[in-house]
Write a protein that holds these residues in place. Structure first.
Motif, PDB file in Angstrom:
ATOM      1  N   THR A  54       0.814  -1.219   0.000  1.00 19.85           N
ATOM      2  CA  THR A  54       0.000   0.000   0.000  1.00 19.85           C
ATOM      3  C   THR A  54       0.849   1.271   0.000  1.00 19.85           C
ATOM      4  O   THR A  54       0.337   2.350   0.283  1.00 19.85           O
ATOM      5  CB  THR A  54      -0.948   0.015   1.219  1.00 19.85           C
ATOM      6  OG1 THR A  54      -0.172  -0.121   2.423  1.00 19.85           O
ATOM      7  CG2 THR A  54      -1.955  -1.114   1.142  1.00 19.85           C
ATOM      8  N   GLY A  55       2.150   1.132  -0.314  1.00 19.18           N
ATOM      9  CA  GLY A  55       2.964   2.335  -0.450  1.00 19.18           C
ATOM     10  C   GLY A  55       4.399   2.256   0.001  1.00 19.18           C
ATOM     11  O   GLY A  55       5.125   3.258  -0.082  1.00 19.18           O
ATOM     12  N   ASN A  56       4.865   1.090   0.464  1.00 22.59           N
ATOM     13  CA  ASN A  56       6.259   1.001   0.922  1.00 22.59           C
ATOM     14  C   ASN A  56       7.266   1.213  -0.203  1.00 22.59           C
ATOM     15  O   ASN A  56       8.255   1.931  -0.045  1.00 22.59           O
ATOM     16  CB  ASN A  56       6.509  -0.348   1.594  1.00 22.59           C
ATOM     17  CG  ASN A  56       5.972  -0.396   3.008  1.00 22.59           C
ATOM     18  OD1 ASN A  56       6.228   0.486   3.815  1.00 22.59           O
ATOM     19  ND2 ASN A  56       5.186  -1.431   3.307  1.00 22.59           N
ATOM     20  N   GLU A  57       7.021   0.589  -1.353  1.00 20.18           N
ATOM     21  CA  GLU A  57       7.957   0.763  -2.465  1.00 20.18           C
ATOM     22  C   GLU A  57       7.966   2.215  -2.936  1.00 20.18           C
ATOM     23  O   GLU A  57       9.011   2.739  -3.343  1.00 20.18           O
ATOM     24  CB  GLU A  57       7.605  -0.170  -3.628  1.00 20.18           C
ATOM     25  CG  GLU A  57       8.673  -0.170  -4.709  1.00 20.18           C
ATOM     26  CD  GLU A  57       8.298  -0.979  -5.942  1.00 20.18           C
ATOM     27  OE1 GLU A  57       9.195  -1.225  -6.779  1.00 20.18           O
ATOM     28  OE2 GLU A  57       7.116  -1.358  -6.085  1.00 20.18           O
ATOM     29  N   LEU A  58       6.824   2.861  -2.862  1.00 20.18           N
ATOM     30  CA  LEU A  58       6.726   4.265  -3.261  1.00 20.18           C
ATOM     31  C   LEU A  58       7.600   5.147  -2.371  1.00 20.18           C
ATOM     32  O   LEU A  58       8.228   6.098  -2.858  1.00 20.18           O
ATOM     33  CB  LEU A  58       5.275   4.727  -3.199  1.00 20.18           C
ATOM     34  CG  LEU A  58       5.001   6.192  -3.546  1.00 20.18           C
ATOM     35  CD1 LEU A  58       5.404   6.482  -4.984  1.00 20.18           C
ATOM     36  CD2 LEU A  58       3.530   6.522  -3.324  1.00 20.18           C
ATOM     37  N   THR A  63       9.620   7.456  -7.909  1.00 17.17           N
ATOM     38  CA  THR A  63       9.462   7.529  -9.362  1.00 17.17           C
ATOM     39  C   THR A  63       8.844   6.271  -9.965  1.00 17.17           C
ATOM     40  O   THR A  63       8.696   6.181 -11.179  1.00 17.17           O
ATOM     41  CB  THR A  63      10.824   7.768 -10.034  1.00 17.17           C
ATOM     42  OG1 THR A  63      11.663   6.612  -9.858  1.00 17.17           O
ATOM     43  CG2 THR A  63      11.522   8.985  -9.453  1.00 17.17           C
ATOM     44  N   ILE A  64       8.487   5.282  -9.155  1.00 13.09           N
ATOM     45  CA  ILE A  64       7.953   4.035  -9.703  1.00 13.09           C
ATOM     46  C   ILE A  64       6.651   4.291 -10.457  1.00 13.09           C
ATOM     47  O   ILE A  64       5.969   5.293 -10.243  1.00 13.09           O
ATOM     48  CB  ILE A  64       7.719   2.984  -8.601  1.00 13.09           C
ATOM     49  CG1 ILE A  64       6.762   3.523  -7.525  1.00 13.09           C
ATOM     50  CG2 ILE A  64       9.039   2.545  -7.983  1.00 13.09           C
ATOM     51  CD1 ILE A  64       6.374   2.480  -6.496  1.00 13.09           C
ATOM     52  N   ALA A  65       6.305   3.360 -11.335  1.00 15.91           N
ATOM     53  CA  ALA A  65       5.135   3.532 -12.198  1.00 15.91           C
ATOM     54  C   ALA A  65       3.855   3.753 -11.403  1.00 15.91           C
ATOM     55  O   ALA A  65       2.996   4.560 -11.792  1.00 15.91           O
ATOM     56  CB  ALA A  65       4.987   2.315 -13.106  1.00 15.91           C
ATOM     57  N   SER A  66       3.716   3.062 -10.277  1.00 13.30           N
ATOM     58  CA  SER A  66       2.476   3.164  -9.501  1.00 13.30           C
ATOM     59  C   SER A  66       2.348   4.477  -8.736  1.00 13.30           C
ATOM     60  O   SER A  66       1.389   4.684  -8.007  1.00 13.30           O
ATOM     61  CB  SER A  66       2.370   1.989  -8.520  1.00 13.30           C
ATOM     62  OG  SER A  66       3.474   1.962  -7.647  1.00 13.30           O
ATOM     63  N   GLY A  81       0.905   4.198  -4.852  1.00 16.32           N
ATOM     64  CA  GLY A  81       1.888   3.132  -4.827  1.00 16.32           C
ATOM     65  C   GLY A  81       1.255   1.761  -4.928  1.00 16.32           C
ATOM     66  O   GLY A  81       1.958   0.754  -4.994  1.00 16.32           O
ATOM     67  N   ARG A  82      -0.078   1.697  -4.919  1.00 16.07           N
ATOM     68  CA  ARG A  82      -0.766   0.426  -5.117  1.00 16.07           C
ATOM     69  C   ARG A  82      -0.723   0.047  -6.590  1.00 16.07           C
ATOM     70  O   ARG A  82      -1.026   0.881  -7.447  1.00 16.07           O
ATOM     71  CB  ARG A  82      -2.227   0.522  -4.652  1.00 16.07           C
ATOM     72  CG  ARG A  82      -2.408   0.621  -3.150  1.00 16.07           C
ATOM     73  CD  ARG A  82      -3.843   0.988  -2.812  1.00 16.07           C
ATOM     74  NE  ARG A  82      -4.166   0.859  -1.392  1.00 16.07           N
ATOM     75  CZ  ARG A  82      -3.886   1.764  -0.464  1.00 16.07           C
ATOM     76  NH1 ARG A  82      -3.256   2.895  -0.817  1.00 16.07           N
ATOM     77  NH2 ARG A  82      -4.219   1.569   0.799  1.00 16.07           N
ATOM     78  N   TYR A  83      -0.386  -1.196  -6.865  1.00 11.96           N
ATOM     79  CA  TYR A  83      -0.319  -1.653  -8.249  1.00 11.96           C
ATOM     80  C   TYR A  83      -1.701  -2.110  -8.714  1.00 11.96           C
ATOM     81  O   TYR A  83      -1.985  -3.294  -8.866  1.00 11.96           O
ATOM     82  CB  TYR A  83       0.717  -2.768  -8.394  1.00 11.96           C
ATOM     83  CG  TYR A  83       2.131  -2.241  -8.461  1.00 11.96           C
ATOM     84  CD1 TYR A  83       2.688  -1.831  -9.673  1.00 11.96           C
ATOM     85  CD2 TYR A  83       2.905  -2.117  -7.314  1.00 11.96           C
ATOM     86  CE1 TYR A  83       3.980  -1.329  -9.742  1.00 11.96           C
ATOM     87  CE2 TYR A  83       4.200  -1.614  -7.369  1.00 11.96           C
ATOM     88  CZ  TYR A  83       4.738  -1.218  -8.592  1.00 11.96           C
ATOM     89  OH  TYR A  83       6.004  -0.715  -8.646  1.00 11.96           O
ATOM     90  N   SER A  84      -2.548  -1.135  -8.950  1.00  8.57           N
ATOM     91  CA  SER A  84      -3.918  -1.378  -9.384  1.00  8.57           C
ATOM     92  C   SER A  84      -4.509  -0.043  -9.798  1.00  8.57           C
ATOM     93  O   SER A  84      -3.898   1.008  -9.601  1.00  8.57           O
ATOM     94  CB  SER A  84      -4.733  -1.993  -8.241  1.00  8.57           C
ATOM     95  OG  SER A  84      -6.087  -2.167  -8.615  1.00  8.57           O
ATOM     96  N   ASP A  85      -5.718  -0.092 -10.353  1.00  7.31           N
ATOM     97  CA  ASP A  85      -6.413   1.158 -10.650  1.00  7.31           C
ATOM     98  C   ASP A  85      -7.071   1.720  -9.401  1.00  7.31           C
ATOM     99  O   ASP A  85      -7.598   2.832  -9.423  1.00  7.31           O
ATOM    100  CB  ASP A  85      -7.464   0.944 -11.744  1.00  7.31           C
ATOM    101  CG  ASP A  85      -8.546  -0.052 -11.333  1.00  7.31           C
ATOM    102  OD1 ASP A  85      -8.172  -1.179 -10.961  1.00  7.31           O
ATOM    103  OD2 ASP A  85      -9.745   0.288 -11.397  1.00  7.31           O
ATOM    104  N   GLY A  86      -7.039   0.947  -8.303  1.00  2.00           N
ATOM    105  CA  GLY A  86      -7.656   1.419  -7.068  1.00  2.00           C
ATOM    106  C   GLY A  86      -7.187   0.633  -5.865  1.00  2.00           C
ATOM    107  O   GLY A  86      -5.985   0.502  -5.635  1.00  2.00           O
ATOM    108  N   LEU A  87      -8.143   0.094  -5.113  1.00  9.28           N
ATOM    109  CA  LEU A  87      -7.831  -0.606  -3.876  1.00  9.28           C
ATOM    110  C   LEU A  87      -7.349  -2.035  -4.118  1.00  9.28           C
ATOM    111  O   LEU A  87      -7.562  -2.599  -5.199  1.00  9.28           O
ATOM    112  CB  LEU A  87      -9.059  -0.626  -2.961  1.00  9.28           C
ATOM    113  CG  LEU A  87      -9.581   0.737  -2.489  1.00  9.28           C
ATOM    114  CD1 LEU A  87     -10.814   0.551  -1.608  1.00  9.28           C
ATOM    115  CD2 LEU A  87      -8.508   1.524  -1.754  1.00  9.28           C
ATOM    116  N   LEU A  88      -6.700  -2.606  -3.092  1.00 14.24           N
ATOM    117  CA  LEU A  88      -6.181  -3.959  -3.141  1.00 14.24           C
ATOM    118  C   LEU A  88      -7.006  -4.883  -2.255  1.00 14.24           C
ATOM    119  O   LEU A  88      -7.823  -4.429  -1.449  1.00 14.24           O
ATOM    120  CB  LEU A  88      -4.724  -3.989  -2.674  1.00 14.24           C
ATOM    121  CG  LEU A  88      -3.750  -3.035  -3.365  1.00 14.24           C
ATOM    122  CD1 LEU A  88      -2.357  -3.184  -2.758  1.00 14.24           C
ATOM    123  CD2 LEU A  88      -3.713  -3.288  -4.864  1.00 14.24           C
TER     124      LEU A  88
END
Length: 385
Positions: A54-58, A63-66, A81-88
């Motif tokens: 939910t945002g650690n990589e961000l 600059t990541i894609a998400s 930072g979520r890899y989706s169009d919305g929620l996980l």
């Protein structure tokens, strides 16, 4: 006496649970998983990779894609930072439990009063050194499951220092979710490491051992409820279907997923389940539940049209040119400029070739929560009239 509403919810859950096997497509009434609130879960601690981050990589790499649209386009929060169009899925599980969405551990000054999300996009089960020993290329940052468990240990140490409450029972109403994890180990093994399926199978005991050690660690810290998810069927992911296209029709199943990849995932999941059985026998006072992400996804695939998904696009990504029909004319992925995005993500199972759409996460969460409720031995609260 129980109220009519409670009895109805119980009946729906029972029907859903009984008919949740993938081949059974005749019962598509999704349960009201707000009944999950009767499990009295006050905190959730999530580990894993990009399906749960939910945002650690961000935080690590802004600059990541998400970090940019169209990621998050279906959410009021926008890109998070979520890899989706919305929620996980973990977001929907938290909402079903009646608690706020989990903040990422690396976010400064975040509210962790209802749990912590330690998952990081790209995380592996094995450490960077462990992968390097197998000649599998690794990234510079080691966010493996072992690292996430250390983050958890540090978090609890700091909380004990602040709250002066380090009693073992403090985690009785907490849920620990260990994964899903391991998929990135295998992705790297097949892709960058050029491993065969036989070579990848040799990795499975080591990958599962890391998960096992994580479960033991959280139990040692006082966890009483632990969820250990299996891996989704990799052979149905558009990115895998694109990268490992075959001219051999027998390589595909009835849904045009790659059989060998899914058989490998089944091997991993079966090994994991046997390990969970052993762990449960050794820890009778802790509830350890296998979350069947594999069959949850297959159930969606079997019933896609009746769930509102476009039958012609079940193996295609909504964002980017990914899937079995892709001509791979562009190496740019979702989040890059001029990359096509479908007009209605809710009609797609897959979002960007690897990850799922918000709608898929919602349905997956419903399937998984309904499957977990009886296994967690929750005591339903009833209303008297």
């Amino acid at each position: 006496m129980p109220s009519t509403r409670v009895l109805l919810q119980l009946w729906i859950i029972c029907q859903f649970y009984l008919h949740a096997r993938p081949e059974m497509s005749f019962d598509l009434q999704l349960p009201d998983i707000r009944v999950f609130r009767s499990c009295n879960i006050e905190k959730i601690y999530q580990f894993g990779a990009s399906f749960s981050d939910t945002g650690n990589e961000l935080v690590e790499d802004p600059t990541i894609a998400s970090s940019r649209l169209p990621y998050g386009e279906s959410s009021l929060q926008g890109p998070t930072g979520r890899y989706s169009d919305g929620l996980l899925m973990i977001d929907y599980i938290a909402l079903a439990a009646g608690i706020p969405l989990l903040n990422p551990y690396l976010k400064d000054d975040a509210d962790f009063s209802h749990g912590v999300n330690f998952a990081v996009g790209g995380a592996t089960a094995l450490s960077a050194n462990g992968l390097a020993e197998k000649n599998i290329p690794v990234t510079a940052i080691d966010n493996s499951l072992g690292t996430q468990v250390e983050w958890m240990s540090n978090h609890f140490s700091s909380q004990c220092h602040l709250d002066k409450d380090c009693s073992r029972g403090r985690l009785n109403n907490s849920l620990f979710v260990i994964g899903e994890i391991g998929r990135n180990d295998y992705n790297r093994a097949f892709g960058l490491g050029n491993k065969t399926f036989a070579e990848a199978e040799e990795m499975v005991p080591e990958v599962v051992e890391v998960v096992e050690n994580a479960v033991r660690r959280v139990i040692g810290l006082g966890a009483s409820q632990v969820i250990v998810p299996g891996i989704f069927p990799m052979g149905c992911l558009p990115g895998i279907l694109e990268d490992f296209k075959s001219n051999d029709k027998s390589a595909y199943d009835e849904h045009q997923c790659l059989k060998e990849f899914n058989n490998f995932v089944a091997f991993h999941n079966n090994y994991l389940q046997k390990t969970i059985i052993t762990l449960q026998a050794e820890n009778p006072h802790t509830t350890i539940v296998y979350a069947d992400y594999f069959n949850a996804f297959k159930w969606i695939l079997y019933n896609a049209p009746r769930l509102g998904f476009d039958a012609t696009s079940v193996l295609e990504g909504c964002c980017g040119n990914t899937g079995p029909t892709s001509d791979a004319s562009s190496t740019e992925g979702c989040g890059s400029s001029n990359v096509p995005v479908c007009s209605n993500p809710d009609r797609y199972i897959n979002w960007d070739g690897v990850h799922f759409t918000q709608k898929t996460h919602s349905v997956l969460a419903t399937w998984v929560v309904a499957d977990m409720i009886p296994k967690l031995n929750c005591v339903l609260q009833v209303e008297d009239h």
